[in-house]
Design an enzyme around this catalytic site. Structure first.
Site, mmCIF file in Angstrom:
data_model
loop_
_atom_site.group_PDB
_atom_site.id
_atom_site.type_symbol
_atom_site.label_atom_id
_atom_site.label_comp_id
_atom_site.label_asym_id
_atom_site.label_seq_id
_atom_site.Cartn_x
_atom_site.Cartn_y
_atom_site.Cartn_z
ATOM 1 N N ASP A 1 0.810 -1.220 0.000
ATOM 2 C CA ASP A 1 0.000 0.000 0.000
ATOM 3 C C ASP A 1 0.844 1.271 0.000
ATOM 4 O O ASP A 1 0.319 2.361 -0.240
ATOM 5 C CB ASP A 1 -0.955 -0.001 1.201
ATOM 6 N N ASP B 1 -14.010 33.954 -35.181
ATOM 7 C CA ASP B 1 -13.297 32.697 -35.328
ATOM 8 C C ASP B 1 -14.002 31.568 -34.567
ATOM 9 O O ASP B 1 -13.884 30.405 -34.907
ATOM 10 C CB ASP B 1 -11.861 32.842 -34.810
ATOM 11 N N GLY C 1 -11.016 27.009 -36.980
ATOM 12 C CA GLY C 1 -12.042 27.503 -37.887
ATOM 13 C C GLY C 1 -11.793 27.320 -39.372
ATOM 14 O O GLY C 1 -12.390 26.460 -40.006
ATOM 15 N N LEU C 2 -10.877 28.116 -39.938
ATOM 16 C CA LEU C 2 -10.698 28.053 -41.382
ATOM 17 C C LEU C 2 -10.095 26.739 -41.817
ATOM 18 O O LEU C 2 -10.306 26.284 -42.931
ATOM 19 C CB LEU C 2 -9.832 29.227 -41.853
#
Lengths: 447, 522
Positions: B36, B274, B409-410
Site C-alpha cells: 500500500d 473565429d 475555424g478556417l
C-alpha cells in the site's frame, strides 16, 4: 583477452555482516510485476483477485510508466463476497467466463492472489484447477500470489514464473534454459551470443503458451534476473540444474555469466573469445564514456528490486563508484553469491528496511547518488540529493554487452543533470510546505 | 465481485491521504501491508511534491497475521509520534487491515498520546476515494473545530482543496482574489495548507466557501449546524457560475457584489468570429460531479456547444447530476465502469469529449478530441504555469483548453477543399498538433492503435463499411462518405443510417446520404 577488472580488495561481501532492521518498508508489492509480464507474454491475461487498492496500484504504477492496452484487470472483492453472501468461487467463475468470452485470444490466464484474497483464504489454486478443466484445451489457468504480505515488487515475477514450472512437459533433452522476463531486444542479443558460442537456448517465460518448452534432469538453467528464488527452487524440483554466475550486467558480469555457461557446455576458449571479443570491447568503450561522471562518486541503494547487489558490483568495479550502503529486500546467497564474491567491501549491507532509519543514514552519508523508489526520489532531490528511480532498472534494457553503456548512463544522467542545471538555489526550497504556495499566484498583471 | 480495468477513484484511505498530505502538522498512521506504500508516489511523482506524504504504514506481513499485528500497530503509532511530533494524528486501516479487525482507533485511544488522535472508519469494500477524503476531513473538523468569536473583518474559510486535487492549488488563489475584491478576508484554507491548530480556529469565519462538494460537503454541513456558518452552494467554474458565486457570497456576507472582469477574456473570445465554428459542436461530458456539471453550463451557455451526454463517476453527486442532465435533455451516465463510459461515447459519436484522463484515452482510440476537466489526475494535470479552473482566470483557461484539441475555424474549410493534399489531408488531424495528431481513421471508426480496453485484442476490427445495423451502404455512397472530413464523418455516417432506418430504406445511396444531410441541416 585483455585487462580484466581489478580483483576485489578483499574476499568480497559473501560473508559480510548484514544489517537487518524491522520497521516500515517502502516497496511495491508483487502485483507490480504484472505491468511488464503482461507485455512479455502476449497471450496471457492477469486477473488480480483483490480490492480497489490493487486496481489502483496497477493503474498508478502503469500511469507513471505506461498507459497502453492492458491485458490485466482486477476482480474487485465487494462486501457481499466478504460477508459470505456470495460464494466467492462461483463469483470468480462468473467473472472469468465473462472475461474469456470477451477475449477469445487468451491462452493463459493467471489468477493473481492479493493481500485481501490471502487474508480471507480464497483458494485460487483450487479455482485455477477447476477453470483449467472447464476451459481446456484452449486456456490454461494458473495462479500465483502477488500479495504485499508475501511478495515484494519483483518477487511477483518470481511467483509467476514458479507457477509455470510444474505444468511444463517433461523432456530428457540436454538443453539450456534462460530464466527471467527480458525485453525482446535483449533476449535476442543473449540468444545470438550463445548461438555464436555454439549453445542453443530456450527461454522462460516464452512469449506464447503453445511453445513446446519442456524441462527435465538434463536441463541446465541460467537466471537473467536475481530475484527468481522460488523459480530457482521450482526448477530444481523438476531436476534441472542451476548454473551459478554473476548476473549479466556490464562487461565483466556478462562475460562471467557467458563463461559459466560456456564452461558447462564445453565451449572452447577460442570460440568463446571470438564470440565475445568484439562486443566486450564495445561494452568497455561505452562504459568508459558513460561512467566518466561516476568515477569516485558514492552511491546508496534503498531496497527495491533485488537487483541492488549485482548493480553495486557493476558500479563499483566497472564504473569506479563507491558504495555507501547496499540495501536489498532479500539476499538470496545461492543466487547473488557470485556477485557478492566480487563486490568490494561496503560499509553497510542491509536486508529489509526501516525506511525512517535508513533515510537517517542516507542523509548522514549524503551520497552523490541514491537509488530509491518513486515515493522517496523527489523528496530526496528536494533535499539536494541526486537520485535514480529504481523502477527504471526493471523497465529498461540493461542486460548484456550492448546495454552496458546505457546501464552506466542511467546512473550518470542524474549526476550530470545536477551539474548542468544552473538554477538559483536549484534545490527546491525546503521550507515550502505544499507545491505552488499560496503566494505564488499570478500577481503580475493584477491592478 | 466486479471486473475492473481502470478505476476512476482509488480506495477510501487514499482519500484520507489526500487530506493528510494537503495539511501541515498532521500525521496519518495507516494499518496496511507494504504494497500500500505505492500511494506515496501519487503525491511525489504525479503531483511532484517535494516531501513524503505524512503517512506511516505498519507494513505487516503474512507471518505477522494472527500473532502480533496489533502490537505492530501500537509500536508504529508510538514511534511515529516520537519521530514526527505532529499536532494531531489520524489513524485507520486500509482494505487488508480492515479484514483483520485490529481496531486501530480503539488501540490508539488506549495508548493515550498527548495529542488529538482521530480514528477513521473507512469501509474499503463499499466506498471510494472521494468518500474517504470527505469523511476524513469531516472527522478532523468535528474533532478539532470549536465555536469561536467571529473575526472583526468579514472572513470565510475555503474548504475542500486537497493534495492531488484537479487544479486545487490554483483555484485557491483565484477564489481568494474573488473574495478579497469584495473586502472579505480568508480565515482558513482547509484541508490544503491548514494545520490542526488552524482547523481549531475555523469557527472564527463568518461563512464557508465550499469549493469542492466531493471532499468537504460533510464538513460544511456540520459547521453550518454546529458553528452556525452558512456555506456557498455555487462552484465558481465558468463565467456565469463565477458571477452567481459573487452574488451568492455578497448575499451571505451582506456586502455589495463586486467582480473585476478586466482580465476576463472568455466572453469576447467566444463571440469573436473565429469561434463561429464552435457552434453546436456535439460534446460528451464526464468527470466528477462538480466539474462535469460546471462544464455542462460552460459548454452550452458560454462556448455554444451542444451537450449530447453528461455523466459522473461519483454516486454521491448522482442526484444533482441527474437533475441537470434532465434539464439539458440528455441521458445521465452515472457509472464508475470505464468500459460503460466507452460504450456510451461510441454510441453518441460526439465531436468532442470533456472528460478525465481516462476519456482522453477513449478519445485517442476513437479519434475524438478530448479536453481534460476533472480528476483522476495525471502528471500533466499539474502544470508549472498558473492554470486554475475557477474564477476569472479559470474561465480563460477553460476557453483555451477546450478549443485547443479541435480543428481550428478556417482549417475545417481548407480540409474540405484540399482533402487529397498529401500533407494536408484529413487523417492528419489538427495541424497545430504536429506529429501527435489524433489517429483518426478514414471512416471515423475505431482508431488503428487500440488502447486501454480489453476488447481491443479480441474484437475483430470493425470493417467500417457496408453494415450499419440492417442498413447497407452502396459503394458509391461509401465513396462519397469518405469525402466528408474525418471529424464529422462519424456523425454523418450515424445520421445517415438513422435517417435510412427511419425511412425504412435498407440500402444507402448517394441520394440517401444527401437527403439525410438536408434532413439534419442546422
Amino acid at each position: 583477452m585483455t585487462e580484466l577488472a581489478p580483483p576485489p580488495q578483499s574476499t568480497g561481501c559473501r560473508n559480510a555482516p548484514i544489517l537487518k532492521q524491522r520497521g516500515q518498508r517502502e516497496v511495491f508489492c508483487g502485483l507490480t510485476g504484472i505491468i511488464w509480464l503482461h507485455r512479455k507474454m502476449q497471450d496471457a491475461f492477469f486477473l488480480v483477485v483483490g480490492s480497489r487498492t490493487c486496481a489502483h496500484l496497477l493503474q498508478s504504477a502503469a500511469g507513471v510508466m505506461i498507459f497502453a492496452e492492458p491485458r490485466f484487470g482486477t476482480a474487485i472483492l465487494e462486501e457481499t463476497d466478504l460477508a459470505g453472501l456470495a460464494d466467492a468461487q462461483l463469483e470468480l467463475d462468473r467473472v472469468v467466463d465473462e472475461l474469456l468470452a470477451r477475449r477469445p485470444d487468451i491462452r493463459q490466464l493467471f489468477l493473481v492472489g492479493s493481500c485481501p484474497s490471502e487474508v480471507i483464504k480464497l483458494d485460487l489454486a483450487r479455482a485455477a484447477e477447476r477453470m483449467t478443466e472447464r476451459h481446456a484445451p484452449s486456456v490454461r489457468v494458473l495462479n500465483f500470489s502477488g500479495s504485499g504480505i508475501e511478495t515484494t515488487f519483483t518477487q511477483g515475477e518470481d511467483a509467476c514464473l514458479a507457477s509455470m514450472v510444474p505444468v511444463l512437459p517433461a523432456t530428457d533433452e540436454r538443453q539450456l534454459l534462460l530464466v527471467g522476463a527480458l525485453p525482446d531486444v535483449v533476449e535476442e542479443q543473449a540468444l545470438s551470443l550463445l548461438a555464436q558460442m555454439g549453445v542453443s537456448a530456450r527461454v522462460l517465460p516464452a512469449p506464447r503458451a503453445d511453445s513446446d518448452l519442456g524441462i527435465g534432469e538434463n536441463t541446465l538453467f541460467a537466471l537473467t534476473q536475481p530475484f527468481l528464488g522460488d523459480t530457482h527452487a521450482a526448477l530444481e524440483r523438476r531436476g534441472a540444474r542451476h548454473i551459478p554466475a554473476p548476473f549479466p550486467f556490464g562487461e565483466e558480469g556478462t562475460t562471467a555469466w557467458l563463461r559459466a555457461i560456456g564452461h558447462e557446455f564445453g565451449v572452447d576458449e577460442d570460440i568463446f573469445a571470438r564470440a565475445t571479443e568484439a562486443p566486450r570491447a564495445r561494452a568497455r568503450k561505452a562504459i568508459a564514456q558513460a561512467s566518466d561522471a561516476l568515477r569516485g562518486k558514492s552511491i546508496f541503494f534503498f531496497p527495491d528490486s533485488q537487483l541492488e547487489i549485482p548493480l553495486a558490483r557493476f558500479l563499483t568495479r566497472e564504473c569506479g563508484m563507491e558504495a555507501v550502503e547496499v540495501g536489498a529486500p532479500f539476499i538470496h546467497k545461492g543466487i547473488v553469491g557470485p556477485d557478492l564474491d566480487l563486490l568490494p567491501e561496503v560499509p553497510t549491507l542491509s536486508e529489509g528496511q526501516d525506511v525512517d532509519l535508513q533515510l537517517d543514514r542516507c542523509r548522514a552519508a549524503r551520497p552523490d547518488l541514491t537509488v530509491c523508489g518513486l515515493g522517496l526520489a523527489n523528496p530526496l532531490e528536494a533535499e539536494g540529493l541526486a537520485t535514480k528511480w529504481a523502477i527504471e532498472l526493471v523497465f529498461t534494457p540493461v542486460h548484456f554487452y550492448e546495454q552496458a553503456g546505457d546501464l552506466a548512463g542511467l546512473f550518470s544522467r542524474p549526476i550530470r543533470r545536477a551539474d548542468m542545471l544552473a538554477l538559483d538555489g536549484s534545490a527546491a526550497s525546503p521550507g515550502q510546505k505544499y507545491p505552488g504556495g499560496l503566494g505564488s499566484g499570478p500577481h503580475a498583471g493584477r491592478p | 465481485m466486479k471486473l475492473t480495468v481502470w478505476t476512476y477513484e482509488g480506495p477510501p484511505h487514499v482519500g484520507a491521504m489526500r487530506v493528510a498530505t494537503g495539511m501541515k502538522g498532521l500525521h496519518y498512521v495507516l494499518h496496511a501491508p507494504q504494497g500500500d506504500t505505492y500511494a506515496d508516489l501519487l503525491f511525489t511523482m504525479i503531483e511532484r511534491r517535494d516531501h513524503r506524504p505524512p503517512v506511516t504504514y505498519t507494513t505487516f506481513q503474512a507471518r505477522d497475521l494472527g500473532s502480533d499485528t496489533a502490537d505492530l500497530f501500537k509500536k508504529t503509532l508510538q514511534d511515529t509520534y516520537e519521530r514526527f511530533q505532529p499536532e494531531a494524528l489520524i489513524v485507520g486501516a486500509s482494505c487488508t487491515a480492515e479484514l483483520i479487525q485490529d481496531d486501530p482507533g480503539g488501540m490508539a485511544e488506549n495508548i493515550g498520546l498527548p495529542v488529538p488522535t482521530i480514528p477513521l472508519e473507512l469501509p474499503s469494500y463499499q466506498r471510494k476515494e472521494n468518500f474517504g477524503a470527505d469523511e476524513t476531513f469531516f472527522q478532523i473538523v468535528k474533532a478539532l473545530a470549536r465555536p469561536a468569536e467571529r473575526t472583526a473583518q468579514i472572513s470565510a474559510n475555503l474548504i475542500g482543496p486537497t493534495a492531488l486535487g484537479f487544479r486545487h492549488r490554483d483555484d485557491i488563489t483565484e477564489v481568494i482574489t474573488l473574495l478579497s475584491d469584495m473586502g472579505i478576508s480568508v480565515n482558513v484554507v482547509a484541508p490544503m495548507t491548514a494545520s490542526p491548530s488552524d482547523i481549531a480556529r475555523m469557527g472564527a469565519a463568518h461563512f464557508n466557501v465550499l469549493m469542492y462538494p466531493e471532499t468537504a460537503e460533510s464538513a460544511a454541513r456540520w459547521m453550518e449546524r454546529e458553528l452556525g456558518q452558512p456555506y456557498t452552494k455555487t462552484v465558481p467554474i465558468g463565467v456565469g457560475a463565477t458571477r452567481d458565486f459573487v452574488a451568492e457570497v455578497a448575499k451571505i456576507a451582506e456586502v455589495a457584489p463586486y467582480l473585476d472582469e478586466s482580465r476576463l477574456r472568455l466572453p469576447w473570445y467566444s463571440k469573436s468570429v473565429d469561434s463561429t465554428y464552435l457552434t453546436g459542436k456535439r460534446v460528451f461530458i464526464f468527470g466528477d460531479g462538480t466539474h462535469a456539471m460546471a462544464a455542462a453550463r460552460v459548454a452550452r451557455d458560454e462556448m455554444g456547444f451542444e451537450v449530447v451526454g453528461l455523466g459522473c463517476y461519483n454516486r454521491e453527486l448522482a442526484r444533482s447530476l441527474r437533475k441537470l442532465a434532465k434539464a439539458y435533455g440528455v441521458e445521465a451516465t452515472i457509472t464508475d465502469d470505464y468500459l460503460e463510459v466507452e460504450r456510451v461515447i461510441e454510441a453518441l459519436q460526439p465531436e468532442m469529449i470533456l472528460g478525465t484522463q481516462m476519456e482522453r484515452h477513449i478519445g485517442k482510440r476513437l479519434g475524438i478530441p478530448c479536453a481534460v476537466i476533472s480528476a483522476p489526475v495525471h502528471v500533466q494535470d499539474f502544470p508549472a504555469r498558473y492554470s486554475p479552473q475557477m474564477g476569472i482566470e479559470g474561465a480563460n483557461v477553460l476557453f483555451d483548453t477546450w478549443v485547443h484539441p479541435l480543428v481550428m475555424g478556417l482549417e475545417e474549410h481548407l480540409l474540405h477543399m484540399f482533402r487529397d493534399d498529401f500533407e494536408f489531408h484529413d487523417a492528419a488531424g489538427p495541424s497545430h498538433h504536429g506529429g501527435h495528431a489524433p489517429a483518426a481513421r478514414g471512416d471515423g471508426g475505431a482508431a488503428p492503435r487500440p488502447a486501454a480496453s480489453p476488447r481491443d485484442i479480441s474484437d475483430p476490427e470493425k470493417t467500417g463499411s457496408e453494415v450499419g445495423g440492417d442498413v447497407i451502404w452502396l459503394s458509391d455512397a461509401e465513396k462519397e462518405l469518405k469525402k466528408i472530413p474525418f471529424f464529422v464523418r462519424g456523425k454523418a455516417r450515424r445520421n445517415t443510417e438513422t435517417f435510412a432506418t427511419m425511412k425504412g430504406v435498407s440500402e444507402i445511396s448517394v441520394d440517401t446520404l444527401y437527403e439525410a444531410k438536408a434532413h439534419y441541416a442546422r
